[in-house]
Enzyme design. Structure first.
Site, mmCIF file in Angstrom:
data_model
loop_
_atom_site.group_PDB
_atom_site.id
_atom_site.type_symbol
_atom_site.label_atom_id
_atom_site.label_comp_id
_atom_site.label_asym_id
_atom_site.label_seq_id
_atom_site.Cartn_x
_atom_site.Cartn_y
_atom_site.Cartn_z
ATOM 1 N N ARG A 15 98.205 2.316 56.012
ATOM 2 C CA ARG A 15 98.623 1.194 55.182
ATOM 3 C C ARG A 15 99.184 0.059 56.014
ATOM 4 O O ARG A 15 99.745 0.284 57.096
ATOM 5 C CB ARG A 15 99.707 1.645 54.194
ATOM 6 N N SER B 297 102.875 8.498 63.222
ATOM 7 C CA SER B 297 103.401 9.849 63.055
ATOM 8 C C SER B 297 102.645 10.897 63.872
ATOM 9 O O SER B 297 102.040 11.828 63.323
ATOM 10 C CB SER B 297 103.386 10.229 61.575
ATOM 11 N N ASP C 279 107.419 9.099 61.374
ATOM 12 C CA ASP C 279 107.665 9.047 59.921
ATOM 13 C C ASP C 279 108.999 9.679 59.537
ATOM 14 O O ASP C 279 109.631 9.274 58.563
ATOM 15 C CB ASP C 279 106.505 9.646 59.113
HETATM 16 MG MG MG Z 1 103.769 11.165 54.920
#
Ligand code: MG
Ligand code: ADP
Length: 869
Positions: free
Chosen positions: A497, A558, A612
């Site tokens: 995103r 992440s 994250d």
């Molecule tokens: Mg996640």
């Protein structure tokens, strides 16, 4: 009837209920795998019957039976209780002697056809005698114990009374033999009674919450409170008044064969008195009790010779019936028997609607076992039963199954069932034992995690630790004064995103776009991957009208990275399906900048790379300053927390704190958790693309729990504990059992039918009991996951507390991840276990809303805040 049944089931109203709904502690129906030898002794009206029943367990459900009947002297019905039981024991003794020299332990089932208050399969107090019995010192006593002590007196120490049951219960067991199991049984004999398979949690008198249990309705007393008064006829009233127990067993007196002849007699008497029948006869004979037998009534309603039978019966009574009298008597007999059948149907309909409602079904299809001479000797009885039931509960499909002779065999079946369940329980426990962690196990995991954390933080030991403890260069959590507009990227979760985040006095606003990263790009070249990312950013900026602005950018990335600064992160390894070339060992921020240059995009200012977990901690930290831990339990699992700089050996400086990305998913990769891993975990690990790696994660996170369950289920099938041992090829398919199924299956109070539906979706044909076992497996696996996660967190909070020199630590954990958020029990188990393992820490959990996006912006904002004068 339905009302009366509910009254009997409820603990509150049970004592006043006329239909007592007695729990039987029989919790299964036969499935053909039952086996073994069983001894049964049955107390009947005038005799004692003993049986030796052998089940072969081969699916061919006709057992081998040997039996012997012993006549019982009439005076035993009213003797001292001890004498009665001694007599029964003597019968058992003689029967066993006849069978030869049996040395091994013999389970004995006791069929005792009186109302007992059972508190276990092998425990039951006689409530009160009936049927002419009235032996002293038995009422209120446990009849199993009485029989066992009489047996012991005869030195039959290898005979153990393991089951007590009513004759109804015995019968219903045999109804199932030979086909699909029956879940309802009706007895229409001298008396009437019924049993059915109830949801155990509704049987409040039994402390059994899961599964099902046979309930013995003892519905003969229905109406004793007057509930039936508007359907009782004057004939019924007279039958009742002349009976030995007036006012009692009102329903039974309308239905039981003991009374039908009497009802007819009173009807005839009334009509004769009004000179409608037997004009000219002396009808005095009709005033004597029991001159008309139910057997005769049944013969009379038989169409062909019925009228002749009527004439013969009436003549035998000294009456002189006309042709019309005979016809009318036949009509009256039909009316009485039809009414009995219709009333039975009404009772059955009550049972069926109760079952349908408590199983939350639109439609219910059941087999109903039927026994008793009324049903057997009159074909119309079954027809009426069937059609009236159909009328009353059209949403229930009933198949009537006549019972083969059977109380004795049924009693043996009850014991065989109990044994099957016991063996199953033992094997289940054995299989699941390695997955059930004790408190000591969890404390050990906690201690190991603590040790690995120290190793990971130490300059010299870092390389040997399975928990990498990566510095993030995030030195502070938000303090609420952050302001500004930021770009954020989120790569490494389920979606990629791009976001724009406004941090303002009145809160945080964001808008975002999701972009797909095609597998060809995930697994292509690094250059192509980062080109694609920059293209997505440009597209986003265009759409959001941000092309002219140079906004600070936070990058949630992440994957495990060695960070050398807030905006410098060297990729250590790809995970989660990424394998783009020429990236491992490179600074991902540099890779992004180079791609921007290639695309001539000059307005990109990357100020921070964030994991994250860190994003999650930061986003929760914006709302709660105590939030100093981030936790992810989604596809994978990981955690970060604020560590004292003096403890971080891998970064220069002793002042303040730094957020440490633990990368705890790899905990145990050095073998330290080997004794926790089960064979199921090994099987799951072997099939992954990173075998031997991320071992802790593979016990906890969404990508693996379903697979663990699948392997356990396979093993249960192999051990013939599931699906009747039928092979189940569908279960061989990898990932067929998704982790989201655990969440659904474990929803509290979910009807087992829904568990079955879920399994059906996977094309697994599960019985009711299979569904219970599958649910237990899911619960075991998710509980272990939550507990292990708690052990890890306990190490973290205790370390924080000690480093800060506090007696008590109050801290908040920001959490993200679909498993944590969606599973009905995970968070509760996690919190309970954590409290147990770290009693000096009070830990609050806070779910993060879009932590990855918001968090990245906040890291950028905090960095920005620090950089401003
Ligand atoms: Mg996640
Ligand atoms: P990510 O960790 O990739 O950012 P999520 O936090 O959404 O993504 O976690 C995805 C994981 O959650 C999947 O592995 C899936 O197994 C699991 N999952 C999805 N739905 C559920 C659910 N209802 N209950 C438990 N786990 C679920």
């Amino acid at each position: 009837m339905l009302q009366a049944m509910r009254k009997g089931l409820s603990r509150q109203t049970h004592a006043q209920a006329n239909v007592p709904m007695l729990p039987t502690y029989i919790c299964s129906t036969p499935n053909g795998t039952e086996k073994g030898d069983y001894l049964v002794v049955e107390l009947c009206q005038s005799h004692v019957r003993t049986l030796w029943v052998t089940f072969l367990g081969d699916g061919n459900r006709s057992p081998q039976v040997m039996y012997k009947t012993f006549n019982m002297p009439v005076d035993f019905m009213n003797c001292k209780g001890e004498m009665l039981f001694d007599f029964i024991a003597q019968c058992v003794n003689q029967f066993l002697d006849g069978l030869g020299n049996i040395q091994h332990d013999v389970p004995l089932g006791f069929v005792f056809p009186f109302s007992c208050r059972q508190t276990g399969l092998d425990k039951g107090e006689l409530i009160s005698w009936s049927k002419g019995f009235s032996c002293s010192d038995v009422e209120g006593k446990d009849v199993v114990q009485l029989l066992q002590s009489s047996i012991n007196k005869r030195e039959l120490h290898h005979v153990h009374v393991v089951a007590l049951m009513n004759d109804t219960v015995g019968t219903m067991m045999t109804c199932g033999i030979g086909g699909e199991p029956c879940e309802v049984a009706l007895i229409m004999d001298m008396g009437t009674n019924s049993c059915f398979m109830a949801e155990a949690q509704q049987v409040e008198m039994a402390e059994e919450n899961s599964g099902r249990m046979w309930v013995n309705t003892e519905w003969g007393c229905f109406g004793d409170d007057g509930a039936l008064s508007d359907i009782l006829t004057p004939y019924d009233q007279r039958v009742d008044q002349e009976s030995s127990n007036p006012g009692k067993k009102r329903f039974e007196k309308l239905v039981g064969s003991l009374y039908l002849g009497e009802i007819v007699r009173h009807a005839l008497l009334a009509l004769a008195a009004e000179k409608v029948l037997f004009v000219g006869s002396n009808i005095t004979v009709l005033r004597s009790k029991d001159v008309l037998k139910t057997q005769q009534v049944l013969e009379i309603i038989n169409n062909k010779e019925g009228k002749d039978k009527a004439r013969k019966a009436l003549v035998a009574l000294g009456l002189q019936p006309s042709e019309r009298d005979c016809c009318r008597v036949q009509q009256i007999c039909r009316a009485v028997v039809s009414r009995a059948a219709a009333l039975c149907a009404a009772g059955l309909a009550a049972i069926l609607s109760h079952m349908r409602q408590s199983r939350e079904l639109k439609q219910l299809a059941v087999n109903v076992g039927v026994d008793g001479e009324l049903y057997r000797s009159h074909s119309r009885f079954g027809e009426i039963l069937q059609s009236v039931t159909g009328l009353l509960v059209p949403e229930c499909m009933v198949t009537l199954v006549p019972s083969v002779d059977g109380t004795g065999e049924g009693a043996a079946m009850v014991m065989a069932l109990a044994r099957r369940l016991e063996v199953q329980r033992r094997e289940m426990d054995q299989l699941l034992a390695p997955l059930r962690l004790s408190r000591a196990d969890l404390q050990r995991v906690q201690a190991l995690m603590r040790r690995e954390m120290e190793l990971g933080l130490g300059q010299e030991t870092n390389a040997t630790a399975s928990v990498r403890m990566l510095p993030t260069y995030v030195r502070a959590t938000p303090d609420g004064t952050e302001r500004g507009e930021f770009l954020a990227l989120d790569l490494g979760g389920t979606n990629f995103r791009v976001l724009v985040v406004h941090v303002a006095q009145d809160g945080i606003r964001m808008s975002s776009e999701i972009y797909v990263i095609p597998t060809t790009i995930m697994q292509g070249t690094g250059e192509a991957l980062f080109n694609h990312i920059v293209e997505c950013i440009m597209d986003f900026q265009l759409k959001q009208d941000l092309m002219e602005k140079v906004l600070p950018l936070g990058f949630t990335f992440s994957f495990p990275c060695q960070q050398l600064g807030l905006d410098k992160a060297v990729l250590l390894t790809w995970t989660k399906g990424f394998s783009a070339s020429d990236c491992v060992g490179q600074d991902v921020v540099q890779l992004l900048r180079e791609a921007a240059q290639r695309k001539q995009h000059l307005g990109l200012k990357v100020v921070a790379v964030v994991n994250d977990t860190v994003g999650t901690m930061m986003s929760c930290g914006y709302d709660d300053p105590k939030c100093e831990i981030g936790l992810i339990v989604g596809t994978g699992t990981n955690a970060c927390y604020m560590e004292e700089m003096r403890n971080v050996g891998t970064v220069e400086g002793d002042q303040g704190r730094m957020c440490i990305n633990m990368e705890w998913g790899a905990f145990g990769d050095n073998g330290c958790l080997d004794d926790i891993f089960t064979t199921f975990d090994q099987l799951v690990d072997e099939k992954t693309i990173n075998a031997g790696k991320q071992r802790f994660e593979k016990l906890i996170s969404g990508m693996y729990l379903g697979e663990i369950v699948r392997h356990i289920l396979l093993s249960l099938v192999e051990k013939q504990l599931l699906f009747c041992g039928k092979p189940c090829p569908k279960l061989q398919t990898r990932d067929i059992f998704q982790t989201k199924f655990l969440s659904t299956i474990e929803i509290d109070g979910l009807a087992l039918r829904q568990v079955r539906d879920i399994l059906q979706e996977l094309q697994l044909e599960a019985s009711f009991e299979d569904s219970m076992l599958v649910r237990e497996v899911c619960q075991t696996v998710s509980l272990r996951a939550a507990q292990l996660c708690a052990a890890g967190l306990a190490a973290v909070v205790e370390k924080m507390r000690e480093s800060r020199g506090l007696a008590q630590l109050a801290v908040t954990v920001g959490v993200d991840g679909t498993l944590y958020k969606m599973h009905p029990r995970f968070s509760q188990h996690l919190q309970q276990t954590l409290q147990d393992l770290a009693p000096n820490c009070s830990v609050t959990f806070m779910q993060s809303e879009d932590g990855s996006g918001k968090g990245a912006a906040l890291v950028a904002a905090v960095a920005w805040r620090g950089a401003q004068p």
